[in-house]
Design a protein around this motif. Structure first.
Motif, PDB file in Angstrom:
ATOM      1  N   GLN A  42      67.084 -22.206  -3.830  1.00 45.72           N
ATOM      2  CA  GLN A  42      66.515 -21.209  -3.513  1.00 45.72           C
ATOM      3  C   GLN A  42      67.811 -20.136  -2.983  1.00 45.72           C
TER       4      GLN A  42
ATOM      5  N   GLN B  83      59.402 -25.306 -12.734  1.00 47.90           N
ATOM      6  CA  GLN B  83      59.941 -23.978 -12.091  1.00 47.90           C
ATOM      7  C   GLN B  83      60.614 -23.200 -13.265  1.00 47.90           C
ATOM      8  N   PHE B  84      60.241 -22.079 -13.612  1.00 45.54           N
ATOM      9  CA  PHE B  84      61.011 -21.354 -14.499  1.00 45.54           C
ATOM     10  C   PHE B  84      60.634 -19.840 -13.937  1.00 45.54           C
ATOM     11  N   ARG B  85      61.415 -18.922 -14.701  1.00 44.86           N
ATOM     12  CA  ARG B  85      61.582 -17.756 -14.378  1.00 44.86           C
ATOM     13  C   ARG B  85      60.219 -16.814 -14.184  1.00 44.86           C
ATOM     14  N   PHE B  86      59.598 -16.799 -15.225  1.00 50.03           N
ATOM     15  CA  PHE B  86      58.240 -15.869 -15.129  1.00 50.03           C
ATOM     16  C   PHE B  86      57.071 -16.869 -15.107  1.00 50.03           C
ATOM     17  N   ARG B  87      57.243 -17.832 -14.045  1.00 51.70           N
ATOM     18  CA  ARG B  87      55.968 -18.751 -13.856  1.00 51.70           C
ATOM     19  C   ARG B  87      54.760 -18.017 -13.230  1.00 51.70           C
ATOM     20  N   LYS B  88      55.109 -17.154 -12.455  1.00 55.83           N
ATOM     21  CA  LYS B  88      53.959 -16.520 -11.752  1.00 55.83           C
ATOM     22  C   LYS B  88      53.287 -15.704 -12.508  1.00 55.83           C
TER      23      LYS B  88
END
Lengths: 271, 260
Positions: A42, B83-88
């Motif tokens: 992060q 975990q990737f950029r637009f996961r949310k």
């Protein structure tokens, strides 16, 4: 830093297969070596280690306060994660995504929590052998380690019914039944009560001495380190601050360290 | 007098309970009782049309659930650990999809399958296949969401522990699935429950065509619209018995290894 006084290195940086001569004895190459490790999570650098090696037969303790990066370093050395930068070498060969499974199968890890899977104690202890497809001799090995950790009578019991001490014994048996080249311990005694911990620590010390298993121990507790370790690395802020024997560290290094990273010699860390 | 097509051969007294006779027959309890008796008689008499409707319901909803499992379980597992950029954004879409109204799903599948739609050439509109597609659209986000939640509920270090035990990728996912099988079976039950009970999408893309696309829910709606409450209640009992039977079997499977 104590590192330079105690160790002398002859580097072959390209292959990572260095020869290290230690005053106290080792003259063979490291089982594991990591070079120029950087771990960024992060956007924050949480680990920056130039060089660290684990030698055959030693018990290397990594100590430090909370957030020092100890567990991260352990997961990198155990090849459970890859560093953002840098490389890990196992017996001189760089660990890559291609060969990581075969390297992992030479190692075993015990975490602070037993992390047993749903099933009986025997099924849990046998699991790693089953994953490796080892059928011959598996039951005998399981029986041996169940006995060594005094949990033979729990063999058919479901893992979720065990007490903390019993579960941790099962986790240790599950790791040692694999006869790993390197055993990683991430504060495996931290969640146990004092009585259980002392009993298990004593037994475990005997087991390590008998088996001569190369071990990397992450700990908060210097009494654990004194009981088990042959060499200590002090980690703080993601960097190695000092390195030496437990006595050297406690006498020469700890008093000079900043209070914030100094361990409590009888227990945890002041932080 | 209207004679229920599913109640051929039944005594007239049981076959004439409609909206007009409701007040005369003495109210809700009598109506429910009559419906239950009628349901039992329809099952015992093995009414061909009822059997046809029940089997089509099972076939369509079963197939849709299987498709949703094939999509939802891998996707849920992936979203739980990746975990990737637009996961949310993707997770948010899945969570929204869990509450997708069946009518809306039916509408969009209709648009796709309509004669002039992008998939119109396949000629699937008003077929059981269209109903399977629509129901799979409804169930997939539910299965995905439940799967994701059940994996995320596991201790994150358990994943590291399984890797540390030397599991290959296939062994890793097999052990993860075994560890969260309670949640996954809940996903199966929720997925099946959502499609076996929906009516909006089946009506929109299936059209409730007799002997072709009529399922229990669309038949119930049709009987209610005709005022044949007793028949509707009888069909509802069959639907509930079906749903309970399947859920019971899954529950037995789910709890079977929970030894103390």
């Amino acid at each position: 830093m104590l590192l330079n006084k105690t160790w002398r290195r002859r580097d072959n940086l390209e292959s990572g297969a260095e020869i290290i001569e230690h005053k106290q004895g080792f003259s063979s190459g490291p089982v594991i070596r990591a070079k120029d490790l950087v771990v960024i999570k992060q956007g924050k650098t949480i680990l920056k280690v130039e060089d660290i090696s684990v030698f055959p037969g030693e018990v290397l303790a990594i100590v430090g306060p909370n957030g020092a990066g100890k567990s991260t370093l352990l997961t990198i050395l155990a090849c459970l994660e890859f560093p953002t930068k840098g490389a890990v070498f196992f017996r001189g060969h760089q660990v890559t995504r291609k060969n990581v499974l075969s390297v992992r199968r030479e190692m075993a890890v015990v975490f602070q929590e037993p992390l047993l899977l749903d099933g009986t104690v025997r099924e849990n202890v046998r699991l790693g052998l089953s994953l490796r497809g080892l059928k011959d001799d598996a039951e005998r090995r399981v029986d041996t380690w169940l006995e060594r950790f005094g949990i033979t009578h729990l063999s058919g019991q479901m893992a979720h019914t065990l007490s903390g001490g019993e579960a941790q014994r099962t986790a240790l048996a599950r790791a040692l039944v694999l006869e790993p080249k390197v055993l990683f311990l991430d504060e495996p005694f931290a969640s146990l009560d004092l009585m259980t911990k002392h009993g298990l620590l004593k037994e475990f010390r005997g087991i390590l001495e008998d088996s001569g298993t190369t071990t990397v121990l992450v700990s908060h507790d210097f009494s654990e380190v004194r009981a088990l370790a042959t060499r200590v690395i002090v980690l703080s802020g993601g960097k190695i601050q000092a390195e030496g024997t437990p006595d050297e560290i406690s006498v020469d290094v700890l008093p000079k360290l900043k209070e914030s990273v100094r361990p409590n010699l009888t227990g945890g860390w002041k932080n | 007098m209207y004679v229920c097509p599913y109640a051929r051969g039944l005594p007239t007294r049981v076959n004439t309970c409609n909206a007009a006779t409701l007040s005369y027959r003495g109210g809700l309890v009598d109506l429910v009782y009559t419906g239950l008796i009628k349901a039992i008689r329809l099952i015992v008499a093995r009414d061909p049309e009822i059997l046809e409707i029940t089997f089509l319901t099972l076939r369509v909803s079963g197939l849709a659930t299987l498709i949703s499992l094939a999509i939802g379980i891998p996707l849920g597992l992936y979203l739980a650990v990746a975990q990737f950029r637009f996961r949310k954004v993707v997770v948010g879409a899945v969570n929204t999809g869990m509450g997708l109204p069946p009518t809306v799903a039916g509408l969009w599948v209709s648009i796709l399958l309509w004669r002039n739609g992008p998939l119109g050439s396949l000629g699937l509109m008003y077929t059981p296949t269209a109903m399977v597609i629509a129901q799979a659209v409804i169930a997939s986000p539910i299965v995905t969401g439940f799967t994701m939640a059940s994996v995320q509920q596991l201790n994150p270090k358990l994943r590291l522990q399984i890797m540390a035990l030397g599991a290959s990728p296939v062994q890793f996912w097999w052990l993860i699935i075994k560890e969260c099988r309670f949640g996954l079976l809940a996903a199966v039950m929720a997925g099946l429950g959502s499609v076996i009970s929906e009516v909006g999408a089946s009506m929109a893309v299936g059209g409730n065509v007799r002997h072709y696309t009529r399922v229990l829910t669309t038949a119930i709606v049709m009987e209610i619209s005709k005022g044949n409450f007793d028949v509707a209640i009888a069909l509802s009992f069959i639907l509930m018995a079906l749903s309970y039977g399947i859920t019971f079997i899954l529950t037995v499977v789910q709890q079977s290894r929970r030894r103390l």
